[in-house]
Design an enzyme around this catalytic site. Structure first.
Site, PDB file in Angstrom:
ATOM      1  N   HIS A 140      26.191 -24.129  -2.559  1.00 27.77           N
ATOM      2  CA  HIS A 140      26.007 -25.391  -2.220  1.00 27.77           C
ATOM      3  C   HIS A 140      25.860 -25.136  -0.875  1.00 27.77           C
ATOM      4  O   HIS A 140      25.237 -26.057  -0.130  1.00 27.77           O
ATOM      5  CB  HIS A 140      27.079 -26.348  -2.614  1.00 27.77           C
ATOM      6  CG  HIS A 140      26.813 -26.540  -3.825  1.00 27.77           C
ATOM      7  ND1 HIS A 140      27.032 -28.029  -4.545  1.00 27.77           N
ATOM      8  CD2 HIS A 140      26.491 -26.037  -5.224  1.00 27.77           C
ATOM      9  CE1 HIS A 140      26.893 -27.916  -5.779  1.00 27.77           C
ATOM     10  NE2 HIS A 140      26.377 -26.880  -6.088  1.00 27.77           N
ATOM     11  N   ASP A 141      26.445 -24.497   0.087  1.00 32.70           N
ATOM     12  CA  ASP A 141      26.383 -24.345   1.532  1.00 32.70           C
ATOM     13  C   ASP A 141      24.874 -23.776   1.619  1.00 32.70           C
ATOM     14  O   ASP A 141      24.067 -24.341   2.625  1.00 32.70           O
ATOM     15  CB  ASP A 141      27.338 -23.229   2.179  1.00 32.70           C
ATOM     16  CG  ASP A 141      27.335 -23.401   3.697  1.00 32.70           C
ATOM     17  OD1 ASP A 141      27.131 -24.733   4.301  1.00 32.70           O
ATOM     18  OD2 ASP A 141      27.664 -22.295   4.389  1.00 32.70           O
ATOM     19  N   GLY A 153      20.838 -23.749   5.884  1.00 31.72           N
ATOM     20  CA  GLY A 153      21.365 -22.979   4.686  1.00 31.72           C
ATOM     21  C   GLY A 153      22.656 -22.307   5.124  1.00 31.72           C
ATOM     22  O   GLY A 153      23.589 -23.154   5.217  1.00 31.72           O
ATOM     23  N   SER A 157      28.029 -25.465   7.366  1.00 32.81           N
ATOM     24  CA  SER A 157      27.763 -26.674   7.405  1.00 32.81           C
ATOM     25  C   SER A 157      28.362 -27.583   6.277  1.00 32.81           C
ATOM     26  O   SER A 157      28.761 -28.927   6.359  1.00 32.81           O
ATOM     27  CB  SER A 157      26.544 -27.475   7.601  1.00 32.81           C
ATOM     28  OG  SER A 157      25.594 -27.117   6.779  1.00 32.81           O
ATOM     29  N   HIS A 263      28.196 -18.936 -14.195  1.00 37.49           N
ATOM     30  CA  HIS A 263      28.921 -20.126 -15.294  1.00 37.49           C
ATOM     31  C   HIS A 263      29.829 -18.933 -16.058  1.00 37.49           C
ATOM     32  O   HIS A 263      30.304 -19.947 -16.983  1.00 37.49           O
ATOM     33  CB  HIS A 263      27.832 -20.803 -16.000  1.00 37.49           C
ATOM     34  CG  HIS A 263      27.361 -21.923 -14.897  1.00 37.49           C
ATOM     35  ND1 HIS A 263      26.083 -22.518 -15.286  1.00 37.49           N
ATOM     36  CD2 HIS A 263      27.833 -22.586 -13.888  1.00 37.49           C
ATOM     37  CE1 HIS A 263      25.766 -23.379 -14.265  1.00 37.49           C
ATOM     38  NE2 HIS A 263      26.839 -23.154 -13.345  1.00 37.49           N
ATOM     39  N   THR A 264      29.663 -17.954 -16.040  1.00 40.61           N
ATOM     40  CA  THR A 264      30.649 -17.140 -16.711  1.00 40.61           C
ATOM     41  C   THR A 264      31.982 -17.294 -16.506  1.00 40.61           C
ATOM     42  O   THR A 264      32.965 -17.068 -17.426  1.00 40.61           O
ATOM     43  CB  THR A 264      30.560 -15.647 -16.827  1.00 40.61           C
ATOM     44  OG1 THR A 264      31.298 -14.783 -17.603  1.00 40.61           O
ATOM     45  CG2 THR A 264      30.436 -15.018 -15.492  1.00 40.61           C
ATOM     46  N   ASP A 281      31.770 -20.437 -20.942  1.00 39.59           N
ATOM     47  CA  ASP A 281      31.758 -19.520 -22.156  1.00 39.59           C
ATOM     48  C   ASP A 281      33.223 -19.197 -22.394  1.00 39.59           C
ATOM     49  O   ASP A 281      34.055 -19.815 -22.010  1.00 39.59           O
ATOM     50  CB  ASP A 281      31.080 -18.103 -21.593  1.00 39.59           C
ATOM     51  CG  ASP A 281      31.843 -17.143 -20.857  1.00 39.59           C
ATOM     52  OD1 ASP A 281      33.153 -17.616 -20.411  1.00 39.59           O
ATOM     53  OD2 ASP A 281      31.304 -16.268 -20.394  1.00 39.59           O
ATOM     54  N   THR A 283      35.503 -17.201 -22.041  1.00 43.79           N
ATOM     55  CA  THR A 283      36.037 -15.977 -21.379  1.00 43.79           C
ATOM     56  C   THR A 283      36.183 -16.362 -19.761  1.00 43.79           C
ATOM     57  O   THR A 283      35.422 -15.640 -18.944  1.00 43.79           O
ATOM     58  CB  THR A 283      36.021 -14.753 -21.435  1.00 43.79           C
ATOM     59  OG1 THR A 283      34.438 -14.510 -21.457  1.00 43.79           O
ATOM     60  CG2 THR A 283      36.294 -14.304 -22.902  1.00 43.79           C
ATOM     61  N   ASP A 288      32.103 -11.707 -17.428  1.00 44.85           N
ATOM     62  CA  ASP A 288      31.410 -10.807 -18.509  1.00 44.85           C
ATOM     63  C   ASP A 288      29.853 -11.427 -18.774  1.00 44.85           C
ATOM     64  O   ASP A 288      29.496 -12.350 -18.017  1.00 44.85           O
ATOM     65  CB  ASP A 288      32.292 -10.748 -19.645  1.00 44.85           C
ATOM     66  CG  ASP A 288      32.673 -12.045 -20.178  1.00 44.85           C
ATOM     67  OD1 ASP A 288      32.082 -12.919 -19.878  1.00 44.85           O
ATOM     68  OD2 ASP A 288      33.663 -12.001 -20.932  1.00 44.85           O
TER      69      ASP A 288
END
Ligand SMILES: *[C@@H]1O[C@H](CO)[C@@H](O)[C@H](O)[C@H]1NC(C)=O
Ligand SMILES: *[C@@H]1O[C@H](CO)[C@@H](O)[C@H](O)[C@H]1NC(C)=O
Length: 372
Positions: A140-141, A153, A157, A263-264, A281, A283, A288
């Site tokens: 997000h930065d 970027g 900030s 998102h693992t 997920d 785990t 993984d």
């Protein structure tokens, strides 16, 4: 090019990149699936260079400039985005000593050690909520940068200008508070916010079992001027909208799908208020490839909440092939770890003007934990 030299190049690449003792989950993929991914990758546009590397000639590049260029161009044969050598930095002196202050990476060694011990659940060996939030914070930065609209970027900030209080950034209070503490402690020794946020995400990743040791570059400028709002993907976005937004940050479909593989280890808090803490997920303490498999399968496993945006990317034309390629039915995650590392390095450099002058501090990172 005939197929034979290509095969030999691929074989050589694998042999060079993978240490012989590597356990199966990190070992070479079945040959055909690596070839599949390469074929898929070739159907996309070529990866773009960033900032000064777009105009500098090879003879003007520093060692680090050349490494970053190879990584951005996905030239795996020369420079891999993840580190396998496992070299560990040894601090030349205590924090604050002359010897330490004369070595760019020294302060980061102290920072990385403290972050690692904060991000790791010692009982289970898994990575914790702060580690997962650190990965999101870095995204997000950096993500306020746009190729067409500009913006600064990866400059710190998100904390220095308080962007973290925006709706699109909610859920990061804990990591922001923690990083602020580290910033106050290590700033007198040369640690700057733009780097600190990316260092925390990189340490967070390798702290998770099976997480890659992504090569680490420092030397970003920091800024307390807020970046633009509304440039980050939302969990309910369509695939077209996400791919368009990310293309404007130089990411192609394969890069986007590799990146969302983070998102693992994630756990949602705001998508469904009745299911706070549900992971994406089964785990969430382990880096993984299960996320890819469980996102495309018919229904979600118990306790797993799948984001509409992730399912949309798996359903868009061409998307599922990348999910399948990263998921790898043999349980091997070399392809994904490499693609993720390259995409993350790209992300962590968005908006940085002078890539040729950065320094590499990969050796300050903890080693990979391959025991999951
Ligand atoms: C996304 O969609 C879910 C389900 O429709 C909804 O509950 C949630 O509020 C939406 N989230 C955002 C950020 O719009
Ligand atoms: C930092 O900012 C200065 C002034 O704008 C610029 O010249 C320099 O290239 C920037 N450094 C990096 C690493 O982008």
């Amino acid at each position: 090019m005939s197929l034979k030299p290509l095969f030999i190049t691929l074989l050589t690449t694998l042999t060079l990149l993978i240490p012989p003792s590597t356990p199966y989950t990190h070992g070479p993929r079945p040959f055909s699936s690596l070839q599949n991914l390469d074929n898929l990758l070739k159907r996309q546009s070529s990866p773009e260079l960033l900032a000064d590397l777009k105009t500098l000639s090879d003879s003007q590049l520093t060692t680090v400039g050349k490494i970053i260029k190879d990584i951005l161009l996905l030239d795996r044969t020369t420079n891999s985005p993840q580190d396998f050598a496992g070299v560990r930095y040894s601090a030349p002196g205590a924090l604050g000593s002359t010897a330490c202050s004369q070595s760019t990476c020294c302060v980061w060694k102290y920072v990385a050690d403290e972050i690692y011990s904060t991000f790791r659940n010692t009982e289970t060996g898994t990575c914790n909520n702060l580690a997962r939030q650190a990965v999101r914070l870095a995204f997000h930065d950096s993500g306020t940068w746009s190729k067409t609209l500009g913006g600064s970027g990866a400059d710190g900030s998100i904390i220095l200008a308080g962007e973290w209080t925006r709706g699109e950034n909610r859920g990061m209070d804990d990591i922001v508070a923690r990083i602020q503490t580290w910033y106050d402690k290590y700033k007198p020794y040369g640690a700057r916010m733009g780097d600190l946020i990316q260092v925390a995400a990189t340490v967070g990743t390798v702290t998770c079992p099976l997480g890659p040791r992504i090569r680490l570059f420092v030397g970003r400028n920091s800024s307390s001027t807020a970046g633009a709002a509304g440039r980050l993907p939302d969990v309910n976005d369509s695939a077209e909208s996400i791919l368009g937004l990310m293309a404007d940050k130089t990411f192609r479909m394969s890069d986007v799908i590799a990146l969302i593989g983070a998102h693992t280890v994630s756990r949602q808090r705001f998508v469904d208020p009745d299911r706070i803490g549900d992971s994406q997920d089964s785990t969430p303490g382990v880096w993984d490839v299960r996320f890819f498999k469980e996102t495309v399968q018919e229904s979600a496993p118990e306790g797993v909440l799948r984001f509409a945006s992730d399912k949309n990317l798996a359903a868009v034309s061409g998307g599922k092939a990348f999910f399948d390629s990263f998921a790898d039915s043999a349980g091997n995650q070399f392809n994904w770890a490499t693609a993720y590392s390259a995409a993350f390095i790209r992300l962590s450099l968005l908006g940085v003007k002078n890539l040729n002058n950065l320094k590499e501090c990969t050796s300050v990172l903890p080693l990979r934990d391959l025991t999951a």
